[in-house]
Design an enzyme around this catalytic site. Structure first.
Site, mmCIF file in Angstrom:
data_model
loop_
_atom_site.group_PDB
_atom_site.id
_atom_site.type_symbol
_atom_site.label_atom_id
_atom_site.label_comp_id
_atom_site.label_asym_id
_atom_site.label_seq_id
_atom_site.Cartn_x
_atom_site.Cartn_y
_atom_site.Cartn_z
ATOM 1 N N GLU A 55 0.822 -1.205 0.000
ATOM 2 C CA GLU A 55 0.000 0.000 0.000
ATOM 3 C C GLU A 55 0.861 1.262 0.000
ATOM 4 O O GLU A 55 0.515 2.274 -0.635
ATOM 5 C CB GLU A 55 -0.919 0.007 1.221
ATOM 6 C CG GLU A 55 -1.921 -1.132 1.255
ATOM 7 C CD GLU A 55 -1.420 -2.358 1.998
ATOM 8 O OE1 GLU A 55 -2.252 -3.057 2.598
ATOM 9 O OE2 GLU A 55 -0.190 -2.622 1.973
ATOM 10 N N THR A 199 19.613 -39.175 2.998
ATOM 11 C CA THR A 199 19.855 -38.444 1.755
ATOM 12 C C THR A 199 21.131 -37.627 1.852
ATOM 13 O O THR A 199 21.928 -37.565 0.914
ATOM 14 C CB THR A 199 18.658 -37.524 1.441
ATOM 15 O OG1 THR A 199 17.482 -38.319 1.311
ATOM 16 C CG2 THR A 199 18.890 -36.746 0.153
#
Length: 369
Positions: A55, A199
């Site tokens: 704004e 992983t």
């Protein structure tokens, strides 16, 4: 209630908000347009957390022309003093006559106060224009505030026969360069990247964002699950301290000297494992809106079976790895087709020779049977 000009201006505000996709976390992405009839007087978007809100940029551009005009905002203007002053006050001071808001803000310090302050100042406020699009744009923010956990995206890559790696764990590379480049943009919009010890041990990933020079982004927090603090080898990429990194482990585990460059978070283990719902709550408390999980079939399956996966980002390569390769997910055994896990396909796109599918579990279809 809304005419064609209203729809056009809000659509522009949503496109502007998307420009902050890589930089506003933990704040929502917000766009604003100041207009009178079909004429646009000013526009802006929230560019970075801690900086001016959408704004403010739009009002600066509109100047005195904002008086008596209409402001279109994708999220309810804030009504509290945070790192910036209240945007509702700025709109009131500028003298706008009407404010159109796409979605209400569930953040407790705003939650209707922005709308209430505007109406108390005599400004017409209309809400709900393109609400679903505005919520989709900020699905991570809404998830964190309304559900108390981040939006979780599970990124996977597979062969046509549903394998993610060879039997020995080798997986680089299943997909081509275009797909791997696409992953980087999904990483950039994430607040955190999540992986598991297995992983990390097998692939030594960097888990960082690599985009073309000049593309601005906030490095996502790297989150590694390492229950016993014994999975990450000294000198591995995840311990290099190059970006903020959180290693989550079980209470009582001794922190090795090699982990000195990262933050370690102890959690009470459940059956020897890090409790995933508790993990997501902890990350939400740290302002994490969106998580992208990039892990092997064990963690991926655990997240999915627990009902914690909100969407799947699946890359499919036109190749075969054979039935000895690693599966996409490790899920509970099903003995009846009625117990299968259905998904809704939102998008499919070709990237080079590969395909990218964006899917979401159907409501109530994730919990393990």
């Amino acid at each position: 209630m809304f005419d064609a000009a209203d729809h056009a201006h809000m659509a522009l505000a949503l496109r502007l908000a998307e420009r902050g996709a890589f930089t506003t976390s933990p704040n929502p992405r917000v766009g604003c347009v100041i207009a009178r009839g079909g004429e646009i007087l000013g526009s802006g978007w929230h560019q970075r957390a801690g900086g001016p809100h959408a704004e403010v940029f739009a009002l600066r551009e509109a100047g005195e022309a904002a008086r008596g005009a209409c402001a279109y905002v994708t999220l309810e203007p804030c009504a509290h003093h945070g790192r910036t002053p209240p945007c509702a006050d700025a709109l009131i001071a500028a003298g706008v006559a009407r404010v159109v808001i796409a979605a209400e803000d569930p953040f407790p310090q705003v939650a209707g106060r922005g709308i209430g302050n505007l109406r108390a100042a005599g400004i017409q406020v209309d809400t709900g224009l393109q609400r679903e699009a505005a919520r989709e744009l900020n699905r991570g923010f809404f998830s964190r505030i309304e559900r108390g956990r981040p939006w979780l995206r599970l990124k996977l890559a597979q062969s046509l026969d549903g394998r993610t790696a060879l039997h020995n764990g080798q997986s680089q590379w299943i997909t081509g360069a275009a797909a791997r480049e696409d992953v980087q943009r999904w990483r950039a919009r994430s607040s955190a990247l999540l992986t598991a010890a297995g992983t990390a041990r097998a692939d030594d990933p960097r888990l960082t964002v690599r985009l073309p020079a000049g593309v601005d982004f906030q490095p996502p927090l790297r989150v590694v699950l390492d229950a016993r603090l014994d999975a990450l080898a000294p000198g591995c990429h995840l311990l290099d301290g190059s970006v903020p990194t959180l290693v989550v482990h079980g209470e009582g585990a001794a922190v090795p000297a090699a982990y000195a460059a990262v933050e370690c978070l102890p959690l009470p283990l459940e059956q020897g494992r890090i409790p995933l719902p508790r993990l997501l709550q902890e990350l939400a408390a740290r302002g994490v809106n969106e998580i992208q999980a990039e892990a092997g079939p064990a963690l991926a399956g655990s997240l999915y079976a627990a009902g914690l996966v909100d969407e799947l980002l699946l890359y499919v390569a036109p190749l075969l790895l054979g039935d000895a390769g690693l599966p996409l997910l490790r899920l509970p055994l099903l003995s009846d087709m009625a117990a299968r896990w259905p998904l809704r396909l939102l998008e499919q796109r070709q990237l080079g020779e590969d395909w990218r599918l964006l899917l979401r579990p159907l409501p109530g279809a994730q919990a393990a049977p």
